[in-house]
Design an enzyme around this catalytic site. Structure first.
Site, PDB file in Angstrom:
ATOM      1  N   HIS A  37       0.976  -1.046  -0.167  1.00  0.00           N
ATOM      2  CA  HIS A  37       0.045   0.136   0.274  1.00  0.00           C
ATOM      3  C   HIS A  37       1.257   1.237   0.254  1.00  0.00           C
ATOM      4  O   HIS A  37       0.448   1.943  -0.500  1.00  0.00           O
ATOM      5  CB  HIS A  37      -0.841  -0.184   1.231  1.00  0.00           C
ATOM      6  N   GLY A 149      -2.431  -0.845  -7.407  1.00  0.00           N
ATOM      7  CA  GLY A 149      -1.617  -2.036  -7.250  1.00  0.00           C
ATOM      8  C   GLY A 149      -1.697  -3.284  -8.453  1.00  0.00           C
ATOM      9  O   GLY A 149      -3.138  -3.571  -8.784  1.00  0.00           O
ATOM     10  N   LYS A 151      -0.399  -5.659  -8.124  1.00  0.00           N
ATOM     11  CA  LYS A 151      -0.969  -6.936  -7.461  1.00  0.00           C
ATOM     12  C   LYS A 151      -2.149  -7.783  -7.038  1.00  0.00           C
ATOM     13  O   LYS A 151      -2.877  -8.802  -8.068  1.00  0.00           O
ATOM     14  CB  LYS A 151      -0.969  -6.973  -5.715  1.00  0.00           C
ATOM     15  N   ASP A 152      -3.306  -6.690  -8.293  1.00  0.00           N
ATOM     16  CA  ASP A 152      -5.153  -6.849  -8.298  1.00  0.00           C
ATOM     17  C   ASP A 152      -4.915  -7.166  -9.451  1.00  0.00           C
ATOM     18  O   ASP A 152      -6.237  -5.879  -9.250  1.00  0.00           O
ATOM     19  CB  ASP A 152      -5.964  -6.303  -7.559  1.00  0.00           C
TER      20      ASP A 152
HETATM   21  P1  AMP Z   1      -6.577  -2.977  -0.478  1.00  0.00           P
HETATM   22  O1  AMP Z   1      -6.328  -2.998   0.758  1.00  0.00           O
HETATM   23  O2  AMP Z   1      -6.422  -5.344  -0.330  1.00  0.00           O
HETATM   24  O3  AMP Z   1      -8.004  -3.764  -0.956  1.00  0.00           O
HETATM   25  O4  AMP Z   1      -5.494  -2.560  -1.410  1.00  0.00           O
HETATM   26  C1  AMP Z   1      -5.290  -1.813  -2.255  1.00  0.00           C
HETATM   27  C2  AMP Z   1      -4.130  -0.543  -3.114  1.00  0.00           C
HETATM   28  O5  AMP Z   1      -3.206  -1.603  -2.169  1.00  0.00           O
HETATM   29  C3  AMP Z   1      -4.749  -2.085  -3.760  1.00  0.00           C
HETATM   30  O6  AMP Z   1      -4.614  -1.068  -5.088  1.00  0.00           O
HETATM   31  C4  AMP Z   1      -3.338  -3.042  -4.446  1.00  0.00           C
HETATM   32  O7  AMP Z   1      -3.888  -3.676  -5.907  1.00  0.00           O
HETATM   33  C5  AMP Z   1      -2.674  -2.387  -3.537  1.00  0.00           C
HETATM   34  N1  AMP Z   1      -1.999  -3.382  -3.002  1.00  0.00           N
HETATM   35  C6  AMP Z   1      -2.151  -4.508  -2.690  1.00  0.00           C
HETATM   36  N2  AMP Z   1      -0.916  -4.875  -2.140  1.00  0.00           N
HETATM   37  C7  AMP Z   1      -0.338  -4.775  -2.841  1.00  0.00           C
HETATM   38  C8  AMP Z   1       0.588  -5.405  -2.830  1.00  0.00           C
HETATM   39  N3  AMP Z   1       1.592  -6.710  -2.385  1.00  0.00           N
HETATM   40  N4  AMP Z   1       2.030  -4.151  -4.125  1.00  0.00           N
HETATM   41  C9  AMP Z   1       1.468  -3.803  -4.545  1.00  0.00           C
HETATM   42  N5  AMP Z   1      -0.471  -3.442  -4.121  1.00  0.00           N
HETATM   43  C10 AMP Z   1      -1.408  -3.625  -3.378  1.00  0.00           C
END
Ligand code: AMP
Length: 284
Positions: A37, A149, A151-152
Site C-alpha cells: 500500500h 496496485g 497485485k490486483d
Molecule cells: P486492498 O487494501 O487490498 O484493497 O488494496 C488497496 C490497494 O493496494 C489496491 O490497489 C491493491 O492492488 C494495492 N496492493 C495491495 N497489495 C499490494 C502489493 N503487494 N503490491 C502493490 N500493490 C498492492
C-alpha cells in the site's frame, strides 16, 4: 496529516488543495496497510502534490461474509503508517457516508467485461462491489489521479474500464506488485496465515518464478506452462488452486496455443481458509 471521517470534511480538504493549484492523488485501500500500500503512496507522490488515502473496508465487494468478518482491521496502526509514508489526508468514512442508510441507496453500477473470468468468476459480485465503491470514492474525493496496485491485476483492468466507459475525469495509474523478501506477494490477508500456511503460500510465487524461468529458457506452449505450474503448486501439499491462467497483459484476453508476446500469468489459491492471488509478467 488530516483525518477526514465525513464526505464534507474530505471535500473541504481537497477543494482547498485544488484552489492552491495542487494535483490531488487518491490511493484507495481497505486498511491493514503494508509496504505494498505504501508503495502506491510513493507512486502517487511522483505525480501529485497532495496524496489522499482512503481506508474503507467495503463489505459490498466481499462475496463471503466469513472473509469480511475475518479481514484484519487496525485503524490506529494504519493512521500511523499512512502518516509515516507522507500521506496528506486519510479519508476513513463510516459505511453510511459511502452508502447512505441501506434503505436510501438503491442505484448501483455493474463492472464491465474485464470482470468476466478469473476472480470475477470465482467471486460473484466482487467486482460490482469494487466499481461501486471506487465510483463513489471518485465522486466524493474528485481526485486528479488514482493509484491501484498490479497485485490486483484484473482489478486495474476493471477500473480502467469503469473510468473509460462512465467518463470519470480521473487518470488511473497502475503501480508494481510488491513482494516480501522471500517472494510472497504482500497482502493484508497474509496476517491471517499460520507459519505453516505461510510456507505453503510461498509455492504460489515460487511457481510463478519457475514459469518465468521456463519462458526465459524458450518454452512457449501454453498447456505445458499451465500444467507445470499446477504441478509446482501441488508440491506445496496444502494449496487449493482456484485458477492458473495466462492472459494478454493489456487486454486480459485468454492466451491459447503458443505465446507470441509477453503475457501475464495469474494464480488464485486458498491456503486453509485464506484466499491469495498473485501474478507475474512473462516476457518474451
Ligand atoms: P486492498 O487494501 O487490498 O484493497 O488494496 C488497496 C490497494 O493496494 C489496491 O490497489 C491493491 O492492488 C494495492 N496492493 C495491495 N497489495 C499490494 C502489493 N503487494 N503490491 C502493490 N500493490 C498492492
Amino acid at each position: 496529516m488530516d483525518i477526514c471521517k465525513t464526505n464534507s470534511e474530505i471535500r473541504g480538504f481537497v477543494n482547498k488543495q485544488k484552489k492552491s493549484g495542487k494535483l490531488v492523488a487518491l490511493v484507495p485501500t481497505m486498511g491493514a496497510l503494508h509496504k505494498g500500500h505504501l508503495s502506491l503512496v510513493d507512486e502517487a507522490r511522483k505525480q501529485a502534490q497532495t496524496v489522499v488515502m482512503s481506508i474503507f473496508l467495503n463489505a459490498l465487494q466481499f462475496n463471503s461474509r466469513d472473509d469480511f468478518l475475518r479481514y484484519p482491521r487496525d485503524l490506529e496502526k494504519d493512521l500511523s503508517l499512512a502518516a509515516g509514508a507522507g500521506v496528506d489526508a486519510v479519508f476513513c468514512p463510516a459505511e453510511y457516508e459511502i452508502y447512505g442508510t441501506s434503505s436510501s441507496m438503491s442505484c448501483r453500477i455493474s463492472a464491465g467485461s474485464n470482470s468476466k473470468g478469473l476472480c470475477g468468476e470465482k467471486r460473484p459480485g466482487h467486482f460490482d462491489g469494487v466499481v461501486n465503491v471506487v465510483g463513489i470514492l471518485f465522486n466524493i474525493v474528485e481526485p486528479d489521479l488514482a493509484v491501484f496496485g498490479e497485485k490486483d491485476f484484473q482489478q486495474v483492468k476493471v477500473i480502467e474500464e469503469l473510468v473509460r466507459d462512465l467518463h470519470f475525469n480521473v487518470k488511473i495509474v497502475s503501480s508494481a506488485l510488491i513482494r516480501d523478501s522471500d517472494g510472497l506477494a504482500l497482502s493484508s490477508r497474509n496476517e491471517l496465515l499460520t507459519a505453516d500456511e505461510r510456507y505453503q503460500a510461498l509455492y504460489i510465487s515460487k511457481s510463478l518464478f519457475k514459469a518465468r524461468d521456463m519462458v526465459e529458457a524458450g518454452e512457449r506452449r501454453v498447456d505445458i506452462l499451465i500444467n507445470q505450474t499446477l504441478e509446482n503448486l501441488d508440491k506445496s501439499g496444502g494449496l487449493s488452486v482456484e485458477y492458473v491462467e495466462l492472459r494478454d497483459s493489456k487486454t486480459l484476453a485468454p492466451v491459447v496455443g503458443q505465446l507470441t508476446s509477453g503475457v501475464q500469468m495469474l494464480i488464485a489459491a486458498y491456503v486453509g481458509k485464506v484466499r491469495l492471488i498473485d501474478n507475474i509478467f512473462l516476457g518474451i
